[in-house]
Design a protein around this motif. Structure first.
Motif, PDB file in Angstrom:
ATOM      1  N   THR A  96       0.829  -1.206   0.000  1.00 50.63           N
ATOM      2  CA  THR A  96       0.000   0.000   0.000  1.00 50.63           C
ATOM      3  C   THR A  96       0.863   1.255   0.000  1.00 50.63           C
ATOM      4  OG1 THR A  96      -0.122  -0.016   2.423  1.00 50.63           O
ATOM      5  CG2 THR A  96      -1.847  -1.183   1.223  1.00 50.63           C
ATOM      6  N   ASP A  97       0.255   2.334  -0.487  1.00 49.92           N
ATOM      7  CA  ASP A  97       0.895   3.657  -0.466  1.00 49.92           C
ATOM      8  C   ASP A  97       2.295   3.619  -1.082  1.00 49.92           C
ATOM      9  OD1 ASP A  97       0.693   6.351   0.037  1.00 49.92           O
ATOM     10  OD2 ASP A  97       1.529   6.221   2.059  1.00 49.92           O
ATOM     11  N   VAL A  98       2.404   3.008  -2.244  1.00 48.68           N
ATOM     12  CA  VAL A  98       3.701   2.892  -2.926  1.00 48.68           C
ATOM     13  C   VAL A  98       4.057   4.226  -3.568  1.00 48.68           C
ATOM     14  CG1 VAL A  98       5.001   1.631  -4.683  1.00 48.68           C
ATOM     15  CG2 VAL A  98       3.215   0.450  -3.370  1.00 48.68           C
ATOM     16  N   LYS A  99       5.267   4.708  -3.296  1.00 46.01           N
ATOM     17  CA  LYS A  99       5.699   6.013  -3.807  1.00 46.01           C
ATOM     18  C   LYS A  99       7.135   5.933  -4.337  1.00 46.01           C
ATOM     19  CE  LYS A  99       1.968   8.256  -2.543  1.00 46.01           C
ATOM     20  NZ  LYS A  99       1.935   9.089  -1.338  1.00 46.01           N
TER      21      LYS A  99
ATOM     22  N   TRP B 168       7.117   2.240   0.583  1.00 40.99           N
ATOM     23  CA  TRP B 168       5.745   1.762   0.606  1.00 40.99           C
ATOM     24  C   TRP B 168       5.392   1.273   1.998  1.00 40.99           C
ATOM     25  CZ3 TRP B 168       9.919  -0.238  -1.926  1.00 40.99           C
ATOM     26  CH2 TRP B 168      10.433  -1.451  -1.430  1.00 40.99           C
TER      27      TRP B 168
ATOM     28  N   THR C  96      10.716  -1.931   3.673  1.00 43.49           N
ATOM     29  CA  THR C  96       9.620  -1.282   2.953  1.00 43.49           C
ATOM     30  C   THR C  96      10.122  -0.043   2.224  1.00 43.49           C
ATOM     31  OG1 THR C  96       8.998  -0.119   4.979  1.00 43.49           O
ATOM     32  CG2 THR C  96       7.811  -2.147   4.471  1.00 43.49           C
ATOM     33  N   GLU C  97      11.371  -0.121   1.806  1.00 43.01           N
ATOM     34  CA  GLU C  97      11.969   0.944   1.008  1.00 43.01           C
ATOM     35  C   GLU C  97      13.189   0.372   0.304  1.00 43.01           C
ATOM     36  OE1 GLU C  97      13.414   4.031   3.556  1.00 43.01           O
ATOM     37  OE2 GLU C  97      14.564   2.664   4.812  1.00 43.01           O
TER      38      GLU C  97
ATOM     39  N   PRO D  72       4.269   2.997  -8.626  1.00 50.10           N
ATOM     40  CA  PRO D  72       4.341   4.001  -7.559  1.00 50.10           C
ATOM     41  C   PRO D  72       3.690   5.324  -7.940  1.00 50.10           C
ATOM     42  CG  PRO D  72       6.461   3.784  -8.646  1.00 50.10           C
ATOM     43  CD  PRO D  72       5.596   2.698  -9.187  1.00 50.10           C
TER      44      PRO D  72
END
Length: 449
Positions: free
Chosen positions: A366-369, A383, A415-416, A445
């Motif tokens: 979720t919230d992948v950037k 993320w 998560t990065e 993303p």
């Protein structure tokens, strides 16, 4: 300076080596793929052909002829498999009445989709995966409801694949829910799939992927007669037809014309299908469907769900939408004798591998950037964990902007991840990876600032 360059080079080599994760076949999925049986598939086709015609407007009262008998038989097969599912598989006929439309429905018609739902084992996991074929058949005149319309390949093959998937997969447990459906009304303008897609949208189903199988059992074209049972087409749209106006600006700005959810699903079908099914190449066709025709995935696409059409490499128009006849030595009609059951076996196995991998994997991160605050020749993605499932780690996927498929996978337990490739030159996505190595669908993303 030379020493610094050497250090950077060594670090990059080490990074690259770590990123090349070996992807193994899951034992359970391998077992499912090996369980696909040509004789089973052939028996389903033989039974469907025996109903004479399965035209949507045909008899629904007879127990032996017409679409009514056919759809009841499919539900009965699903119920047979339910006995081995420990109560997780339920089957029913989902009906609705269509009124005359002045086009391909000339009388009030009770349409029925034969549906089986394999309930996921994780009550908190709301993901749904749909696999379909269309049960109805036709001859040259789509309104002809009495002449024999065997529909062995179009689309007995797709329905046979769905039935076989239900037979095999009902023995296994999956975190997410899988729906097997033989829709009606496809030849009457996608009525059954349109009914189901609209219902899914209205009721808020979380359909993560929809696989539509339409003609997956013939190995040659009417023009060349060249036999080819080593390639399978997957059609997918690029730009989302649903709410495109809201997304068009970012799609243009960041070069995402080729990265809609359905296209990501198509790439996934190619990767997983080729991983588990030997001697088969999945060909990505970058359009929603063929010219002049449409398939049951389209109503799902139009309602915002990721959906693709899976279909044979070459179509034989002498055996599609034809009255049964012989002209100038050519035998016309969609007859069972023109099918290749080894090819159908492989194409059915692709569906099972993809569904099993998806329904076993964690949900998407979720919230992948991707960070764009600074100019840099590296790329930093971050993320959050998925809503469902236990993760072993994540894949960051990468490909050149001109590439049709993902070219590299970088594994991380964090998560990065920062990777030494410029965000200006490549496209990226992130997948969740489960404890057994099953991957979620990729997520492109958003922009992080």
């Amino acid at each position: 300076m030379k020493k610094l360059y050497s250090c950077l080079l060594l670090a990059f080599i080490a990074f690259s080596a770590q990123s090349q994760t070996i992807i193994n076949r899951s034992g359970n999925i391998n077992e499912m793929v090996r369980s696909v049986n040509q004789d089973s598939l052939k028996s389903y086709i033989t039974k469907m052909v025996a109903f004479g015609t399965r035209n949507t407007l045909s008899d629904i009262k007879s127990k032996t002829k017409g679409i009514g008998a056919a759809r009841n038989w499919v539900v009965a097969k699903f119920n047979q498999f339910a006995k081995q599912s420990d109560g997780r598989l339920t089957a029913f006929l989902d009906t609705t009445t269509f009124q005359p439309d002045g086009k391909r429905v000339d009388k009030p018609t009770l349409l029925g989709n034969a549906v089986a739902i394999l309930k996921g084992t994780d009550a908190s996991d709301k993901r749904v995966y749909v696999v379909s074929g269309h049960l109805d058949s036709r001859v040259t005149d789509v309104m002809n409801r009495t002449s024999d319309a065997p529909g062995a390949n179009d689309d007995g093959s797709g329905v046979a694949g769905v039935i076989e998937a239900a037979r095999i997969m009902s023995k296994y447990k999956f975190a997410a829910t899988i729906i097997f459906v033989a829709v009606s009304g496809e030849e009457q303008s996608l009525l059954g799939s349109g009914f189901m897609a609209a219902k899914a949208k209205k009721e808020g189903w979380n359909i993560d992927a929809m696989l539509n199988n339409d003609m997956i059992g013939s190995n040659n074209s009417s023009e060349t007669q060249i036999i080819d049972n080593t390639r399978l087409r997957v059609f997918s749209e690029g730009l989302p037809s649903y709410e495109l106006d809201k997304n068009a600006k970012s799609i243009r700005q960041f070069g995402l014309e080729n990265d809609g959810k359905s296209r990501q699903l198509a790439r996934y079908v190619k990767e997983i299908g080729e991983r588990y099914v030997d001697q088969l190449e999945v060909k990505l066709i970058y359009r929603n469907d063929r010219f002049l025709r449409g398939g049951d995935h389209t109503p799902f696409v139009e309602n915002g769900f990721p959906a693709v059409r899976i279909t044979e490499m070459n179509e034989n128009f002498e055996h599609q939408h034809q009255d049964l006849r012989t002209e100038n030595g050519v035998r016309y009609g969609d007859l069972q004798e023109f099918m290749d059951f080894e090819y159908l076996r492989k194409n059915t196995a692709v569906n099972i591998a993809v569904l099993a991998n998806l329904a076993t994997a964690p949900s998407t991160p979720t919230d992948v950037k991707i960070d764009v605050k600074n100019l840099s020749n590296s790329s930093y993605l971050y993320w959050k964990a998925p809503a469902n499932g236990t993760v072993k780690g994540y894949y960051v996927l990468m490909r050149e902007t001109s590439s049709a498929v993902w070219e590299k996978k970088f594994f991380t337990t964090a998560t990065e991840l920062r990777i030494p490739y410029s965000k200006d030159n490549y496209l990226f996505a992130v997948q969740s990876v489960g404890q057994d190595g099953n991957e979620s669908l990729p997520v492109v993303p958003g922009i992080g600032r």
